[in-house]
Design an enzyme around this catalytic site. Structure first.
Site, PDB file in Angstrom:
ATOM      1  N   TYR A   1       0.831  -1.200   0.000  1.00  0.00           N
ATOM      2  CA  TYR A   1       0.000   0.000   0.000  1.00  0.00           C
ATOM      3  C   TYR A   1       0.871   1.257   0.000  1.00  0.00           C
ATOM      4  CZ  TYR A   1      -3.695  -3.321   1.305  1.00  0.00           C
ATOM      5  OH  TYR A   1      -4.559  -4.385   1.347  1.00  0.00           O
TER       6      TYR A   1
ATOM      7  N   HIS B   1       0.090 -11.862   0.757  1.00  0.00           N
ATOM      8  CA  HIS B   1      -0.957 -11.015   0.157  1.00  0.00           C
ATOM      9  C   HIS B   1      -1.803 -11.758  -0.879  1.00  0.00           C
ATOM     10  CE1 HIS B   1      -1.760  -6.450  -0.412  1.00  0.00           C
ATOM     11  NE2 HIS B   1      -2.857  -7.126  -0.597  1.00  0.00           N
TER      12      HIS B   1
HETATM   13  P1  NAP Z   1     -14.065  -0.599   1.506  1.00  0.00           P
HETATM   14  O1  NAP Z   1     -13.623  -0.603   2.901  1.00  0.00           O
HETATM   15  O2  NAP Z   1     -15.171  -1.495   1.080  1.00  0.00           O
HETATM   16  O3  NAP Z   1     -14.482   0.888   1.054  1.00  0.00           O
HETATM   17  C1  NAP Z   1     -13.686   2.012   1.268  1.00  0.00           C
HETATM   18  C2  NAP Z   1     -14.388   3.215   0.645  1.00  0.00           C
HETATM   19  O4  NAP Z   1     -15.667   3.384   1.259  1.00  0.00           O
HETATM   20  C3  NAP Z   1     -13.647   4.525   0.832  1.00  0.00           C
HETATM   21  O5  NAP Z   1     -13.838   5.290  -0.340  1.00  0.00           O
HETATM   22  C4  NAP Z   1     -14.343   5.181   2.007  1.00  0.00           C
HETATM   23  O6  NAP Z   1     -14.316   6.597   1.929  1.00  0.00           O
HETATM   24  C5  NAP Z   1     -15.754   4.685   1.820  1.00  0.00           C
HETATM   25  N1  NAP Z   1     -16.465   4.587   3.105  1.00  0.00           N
HETATM   26  C6  NAP Z   1     -16.014   4.053   4.259  1.00  0.00           C
HETATM   27  N2  NAP Z   1     -16.948   4.126   5.208  1.00  0.00           N
HETATM   28  C7  NAP Z   1     -18.024   4.724   4.644  1.00  0.00           C
HETATM   29  C8  NAP Z   1     -19.299   5.103   5.129  1.00  0.00           C
HETATM   30  N3  NAP Z   1     -19.665   4.862   6.398  1.00  0.00           N
HETATM   31  N4  NAP Z   1     -20.168   5.710   4.263  1.00  0.00           N
HETATM   32  C9  NAP Z   1     -19.807   5.958   2.977  1.00  0.00           C
HETATM   33  N5  NAP Z   1     -18.611   5.619   2.463  1.00  0.00           N
HETATM   34  C10 NAP Z   1     -17.712   5.010   3.296  1.00  0.00           C
HETATM   35  O7  NAP Z   1     -12.866  -0.891   0.498  1.00  0.00           O
HETATM   36  P2  NAP Z   1     -11.330  -1.301   0.592  1.00  0.00           P
HETATM   37  O8  NAP Z   1     -10.512  -0.177   1.060  1.00  0.00           O
HETATM   38  O9  NAP Z   1     -10.995  -1.929  -0.717  1.00  0.00           O
HETATM   39  O10 NAP Z   1     -11.288  -2.499   1.668  1.00  0.00           O
HETATM   40  C11 NAP Z   1     -11.017  -2.314   3.021  1.00  0.00           C
HETATM   41  C12 NAP Z   1      -9.611  -2.744   3.408  1.00  0.00           C
HETATM   42  O11 NAP Z   1      -9.393  -4.117   3.096  1.00  0.00           O
HETATM   43  C13 NAP Z   1      -8.496  -2.047   2.615  1.00  0.00           C
HETATM   44  O12 NAP Z   1      -8.307  -0.719   3.005  1.00  0.00           O
HETATM   45  C14 NAP Z   1      -7.345  -2.975   2.886  1.00  0.00           C
HETATM   46  O13 NAP Z   1      -6.818  -2.762   4.177  1.00  0.00           O
HETATM   47  C15 NAP Z   1      -8.025  -4.330   2.778  1.00  0.00           C
HETATM   48  N6  NAP Z   1      -7.947  -4.917   1.399  1.00  0.00           N
HETATM   49  C16 NAP Z   1      -7.217  -6.065   1.244  1.00  0.00           C
HETATM   50  C17 NAP Z   1      -7.095  -6.642  -0.021  1.00  0.00           C
HETATM   51  C18 NAP Z   1      -6.290  -7.902  -0.172  1.00  0.00           C
HETATM   52  O14 NAP Z   1      -5.981  -8.293  -1.314  1.00  0.00           O
HETATM   53  N7  NAP Z   1      -5.944  -8.571   0.901  1.00  0.00           N
HETATM   54  C19 NAP Z   1      -7.725  -6.064  -1.132  1.00  0.00           C
HETATM   55  C20 NAP Z   1      -8.500  -4.917  -0.933  1.00  0.00           C
HETATM   56  C21 NAP Z   1      -8.611  -4.359   0.339  1.00  0.00           C
HETATM   57  P3  NAP Z   1     -13.322   7.524   2.801  1.00  0.00           P
HETATM   58  O15 NAP Z   1     -11.975   6.871   2.778  1.00  0.00           O
HETATM   59  O16 NAP Z   1     -13.385   8.832   2.119  1.00  0.00           O
HETATM   60  O17 NAP Z   1     -13.872   7.602   4.215  1.00  0.00           O
END
Ligand code: NAP
Length: 279
Positions: free
Chosen positions: A55, A113
């Site tokens: 990241y 990962h």
């Molecule tokens: P997510 O958590 O599903 O969505 C994040 C998005 O949703 C951001 O744009 C955030 O905006 C918004 N958001 C958060 N809370 C909200 C709310 N209450 N109302 C409206 N919008 C909201 O997506 P993600 O970041 O892909 O997944 C979460 C975490 O999982 C990642 O950050 C990472 O740590 C991990 N991940 C791991 C892998 C893997 O391959 N292992 C892949 C993807 C993700 P703001 O930031 O503007 O608040």
């Protein structure tokens, strides 16, 4: 508000709701704001942080390091080694770099990962070595489908895997067919990534309608749904403090059997096996 917990295979309990960090640390100008959002999440009891060396090319780990400074002992810290570094020697070196960026002497959970070209046994050996040296407390995998898990469990040290981090949200329920039950049988929790489908789920009309009736937001319903299952940790990412507070509120929501049935109609559960999806 009380936190809910999920047990690792050895019995240790970790928070069911944590903080994601993908897309954090890319822009230095937003660093302070994001650091504050992470601290707010920690203050509210979401004391599990998920990050990765990948990241922002280490930038997210540096940011997390600043956010947990002075409170390391109260955080369950998760990071990931990239497949290109996952050789025996490479994993050890990558872990040292992550520890340095995070400003700590140990990770609580270290994940591969996703599966790359390095034989699994080699990565697992490196994980076990790091565990023996006290650099990591647990190890696990990410983006592993059922076949990958079976290969892993067949290795001498494979049953030591503590978690599998995969995509799971209302719109992506494929794992309920086979991966989730296979992991549950061995008491291995899943960490649900992109639980909000990166925000794309939130405009869905059925979700909005249910949220309205609960006097909640669509994000809270989507998270409460992920969290209603045993053995599932959710790690939403939120840089906006209002989102952080809102997400914490999802723990207060109780979805009834009728609510769950309604969500099943809008977001049907899988009827057959499908390959694990990945973002
Ligand atoms: P997510 O958590 O599903 O969505 C994040 C998005 O949703 C951001 O744009 C955030 O905006 C918004 N958001 C958060 N809370 C909200 C709310 N209450 N109302 C409206 N919008 C909201 O997506 P993600 O970041 O892909 O997944 C979460 C975490 O999982 C990642 O950050 C990472 O740590 C991990 N991940 C791991 C892998 C893997 O391959 N292992 C892949 C993807 C993700 P703001 O930031 O503007 O608040």
């Amino acid at each position: 508000m009380t936190m809910r917990f999920v047990a690792l295979p050895g019995g240790e309990r970790i928070p069911a709701l944590g903080l994601g960090t993908w897309m954090m640390g890319e822009r230095a100008s937003r660093g302070q704001e994001i650091e504050d959002a992470l601290r707010l999440g920690l203050d509210l009891g979401m004391t599990l942080i998920d990050t990765a060396e990948m990241y922002a090319d280490g930038g997210a780990e540096e940011l997390v390091g600043r956010a947990i400074s002075g409170r390391r002992d109260r955080v369950f810290l998760v990071s990931k080694v990239s497949p290109s570094n996952a050789s025996r020697k490479g994993t050890r070196a990558a872990c040292e770099r992550s520890l340095k960026r995070l400003g700590t002497d140990r990770l609580d959970l270290y994940l591969l990962h996703w599966r790359g070209g390095v034989p699994l046994a080699e990565t697992v050996d490196a994980f076990e070595e790091l565990r023996g040296a006290g650099k990591i407390r647990h190890w696990g995998v990410s983006n592993f489908d059922v076949g990958d898990m079976e290969e892993l469990w067949a290795l001498p040290q494979g049953p030591g895997c503590a978690a599998n981090q995969v995509i799971y949200n209302l719109g992506r329920r494929g794992i309920e067919f086979d991966l989730l039950p296979a992991l549950a049988k061995r008491h291995v929790p899943i960490m649900a990534y992109s639980p909000l489908e990166q925000g794309r789920l939130l405009g869905q009309i059925g979700l909005r309608e249910l949220a309205r009736r609960h006097n909640a937001t669509p994000a809270q319903i989507a998270l409460a749904w992920v969290l209603h299952r045993e053995g599932v940790v959710a790690i939403p990412k939120a840089a906006d403090p209002r989102h952080v507070e809102e997400n914490r509120g999802a723990l207060e929501l109780k979805l009834s059997a009728a609510d769950l049935a309604e969500l099943d109609r809008v977001f049907p559960p899988p009827r057959r096996r499908s390959a694990l999806e990945m973002l």
